[in-house]
Design a protein around this motif. Structure first.
Motif, PDB file in Angstrom:
ATOM      1  N   LEU A 103      -3.232  10.753  -8.206  1.00 55.26           N
ATOM      2  CA  LEU A 103      -4.561  10.474  -8.764  1.00 55.26           C
ATOM      3  C   LEU A 103      -5.616  11.327  -8.062  1.00 55.26           C
ATOM      4  CD1 LEU A 103      -4.563   6.605  -9.269  1.00 55.26           C
ATOM      5  CD2 LEU A 103      -4.410   8.371 -11.014  1.00 55.26           C
ATOM      6  N   ARG A 104      -5.379  11.587  -6.774  1.00 62.78           N
ATOM      7  CA  ARG A 104      -6.336  12.405  -6.020  1.00 62.78           C
ATOM      8  C   ARG A 104      -6.390  13.842  -6.522  1.00 62.78           C
ATOM      9  NH1 ARG A 104      -3.759   9.967  -1.300  1.00 62.78           N
ATOM     10  NH2 ARG A 104      -4.797   7.971  -1.078  1.00 62.78           N
ATOM     11  N   ALA A 110      -0.996   3.637 -12.829  1.00 64.23           N
ATOM     12  CA  ALA A 110      -2.026   2.903 -12.090  1.00 64.23           C
ATOM     13  C   ALA A 110      -2.564   1.756 -12.938  1.00 64.23           C
ATOM     14  CB  ALA A 110      -3.164   3.855 -11.706  1.00 64.23           C
ATOM     15  N   ILE A 123       1.517   6.951  -6.339  1.00 66.00           N
ATOM     16  CA  ILE A 123       0.604   7.072  -7.483  1.00 66.00           C
ATOM     17  C   ILE A 123      -0.739   7.628  -7.021  1.00 66.00           C
ATOM     18  CG2 ILE A 123      -0.630   5.796  -9.282  1.00 66.00           C
ATOM     19  CD1 ILE A 123       1.684   3.754  -9.216  1.00 66.00           C
ATOM     20  N   ASN A 124      -1.242   7.077  -5.914  1.00 65.47           N
ATOM     21  CA  ASN A 124      -2.556   7.514  -5.415  1.00 65.47           C
ATOM     22  C   ASN A 124      -2.610   9.001  -5.099  1.00 65.47           C
ATOM     23  OD1 ASN A 124      -4.066   5.244  -5.689  1.00 65.47           O
ATOM     24  ND2 ASN A 124      -3.690   4.487  -3.624  1.00 65.47           N
ATOM     25  N   GLU A 125      -1.529   9.510  -4.522  1.00 70.29           N
ATOM     26  CA  GLU A 125      -1.489  10.936  -4.177  1.00 70.29           C
ATOM     27  C   GLU A 125      -1.753  11.804  -5.393  1.00 70.29           C
ATOM     28  OE1 GLU A 125       2.186  12.075  -2.352  1.00 70.29           O
ATOM     29  OE2 GLU A 125       1.694  11.005  -0.506  1.00 70.29           O
ATOM     30  N   GLU A 164      -9.279  15.113  -8.974  1.00 69.49           N
ATOM     31  CA  GLU A 164     -10.672  15.261  -8.566  1.00 69.49           C
ATOM     32  C   GLU A 164     -11.337  16.369  -9.366  1.00 69.49           C
ATOM     33  OE1 GLU A 164     -12.289  14.889  -4.236  1.00 69.49           O
ATOM     34  OE2 GLU A 164     -10.189  15.499  -4.226  1.00 69.49           O
ATOM     35  N   ARG A 171       0.819  -1.210   0.000  1.00 70.28           N
ATOM     36  CA  ARG A 171       0.000   0.000   0.000  1.00 70.28           C
ATOM     37  C   ARG A 171       0.860   1.271   0.000  1.00 70.28           C
ATOM     38  NH1 ARG A 171      -5.340   0.465   1.339  1.00 70.28           N
ATOM     39  NH2 ARG A 171      -5.351  -1.707   1.949  1.00 70.28           N
ATOM     40  N   ALA A 209       0.534   9.347 -13.623  1.00 69.32           N
ATOM     41  CA  ALA A 209       0.029   8.547 -12.511  1.00 69.32           C
ATOM     42  C   ALA A 209      -1.076   7.604 -12.984  1.00 69.32           C
ATOM     43  CB  ALA A 209      -0.488   9.454 -11.399  1.00 69.32           C
ATOM     44  N   ARG A 210      -1.927   8.117 -13.849  1.00 66.51           N
ATOM     45  CA  ARG A 210      -3.040   7.314 -14.375  1.00 66.51           C
ATOM     46  C   ARG A 210      -2.499   6.115 -15.161  1.00 66.51           C
ATOM     47  NH1 ARG A 210      -8.448   6.083 -13.988  1.00 66.51           N
ATOM     48  NH2 ARG A 210      -8.539   4.518 -15.601  1.00 66.51           N
ATOM     49  N   VAL A 266       2.386   2.093  -3.490  1.00 66.01           N
ATOM     50  CA  VAL A 266       1.515   2.671  -4.521  1.00 66.01           C
ATOM     51  C   VAL A 266       0.965   4.038  -4.105  1.00 66.01           C
ATOM     52  CG1 VAL A 266       0.854   0.419  -5.449  1.00 66.01           C
ATOM     53  CG2 VAL A 266      -0.638   1.555  -3.803  1.00 66.01           C
ATOM     54  N   GLU A 267       1.233   4.438  -2.859  1.00 66.75           N
ATOM     55  CA  GLU A 267       0.729   5.728  -2.398  1.00 66.75           C
ATOM     56  C   GLU A 267       1.256   6.885  -3.258  1.00 66.75           C
ATOM     57  OE1 GLU A 267      -1.695   6.179  -0.467  1.00 66.75           O
ATOM     58  OE2 GLU A 267      -1.542   8.358  -0.273  1.00 66.75           O
TER      59      GLU A 267
END
Ligand SMILES: [Zn+2]
Length: 185
Positions: A86-87, A125, A82-84, A90, A76, A121-122, A79-80
């Protein structure tokens, strides 16, 4: 994947390297790139923040991809990175009139420079979501270290580029073989 290879892997990205990548991957136009080139002078704080983020994102991406290469499931916290990003993407769809007709357009909630990295990032992912099927590879030349996506039909591509590392290998093994013959002869 190209972003994970950008710049020199031994040091943080430079502003020029970041822009070169964004322009080469068509995230920004050459015109925008020319404007952004002045940013470190126009707005040093914003430029520095983006550059730092881009650099640590590149290193984070490499960690994710190396995990996939080892056929492991990324954790987890890995991959954070990438997630950061992706957020950041929004937003919502909105009807916008372009003068002639209504169009549905995506309106971002934030308009910061991090947006420039959101497309990367997309795409990263999507590769992570492929799981064990992801054909992420590292070049077989130990001095190279470039990552690539193996889209070959045989799924057995070994080199970042046949022209560079593949050929070097061919030449080296030929020389080795040749030297062996010389000694025995
Ligand atoms: Zn290579």
């Amino acid at each position: 994947m190209d972003f994970a290879n950008s710049g020199s892997l031994r040091r943080p990205l430079s502003w020029e390297e970041l822009l070169a990548f964004l322009e080469a991957s068509a995230v920004i136009s050459p015109q925008r790139s020319a404007v952004l080139l002045e940013l470190p002078e126009a707005d040093p704080i914003a430029a520095h923040a983006l550059l730092q983020r881009a650099s640590s994102f590149r290193d984070g991406l490499r960690r994710v991809f190396l995990t996939l290469i080892r056929q492991e499931t990324p954790k987890r916290e890995t991959v954070e990175a990438i997630n950061e990003l992706l957020r950041v993407t929004e937003g919502h769809d909105e009807l916008l009139f372009d003068g002639a007709r209504w169009r549905i357009e995506f309106v971002a909630r934030e308009n910061g420079l991090e947006w420039l990295l959101a497309a990367v990032a997309r795409s990263a992912a999507e590769i992570v979501a492929e799981g064990a099927e992801a054909r992420v590879r590292i070049c077989a030349n130990p001095d190279c270290g470039l990552l690539f996506y193996d889209a070959s039909r045989t799924k057995r591509r070994r080199w970042c580029s046949m022209a560079v590392c593949g050929n070097r290998h061919k030449v080296a093994s030929f020389a080795k073989k040749h030297a062996g013959t010389d000694r025995s002869g």
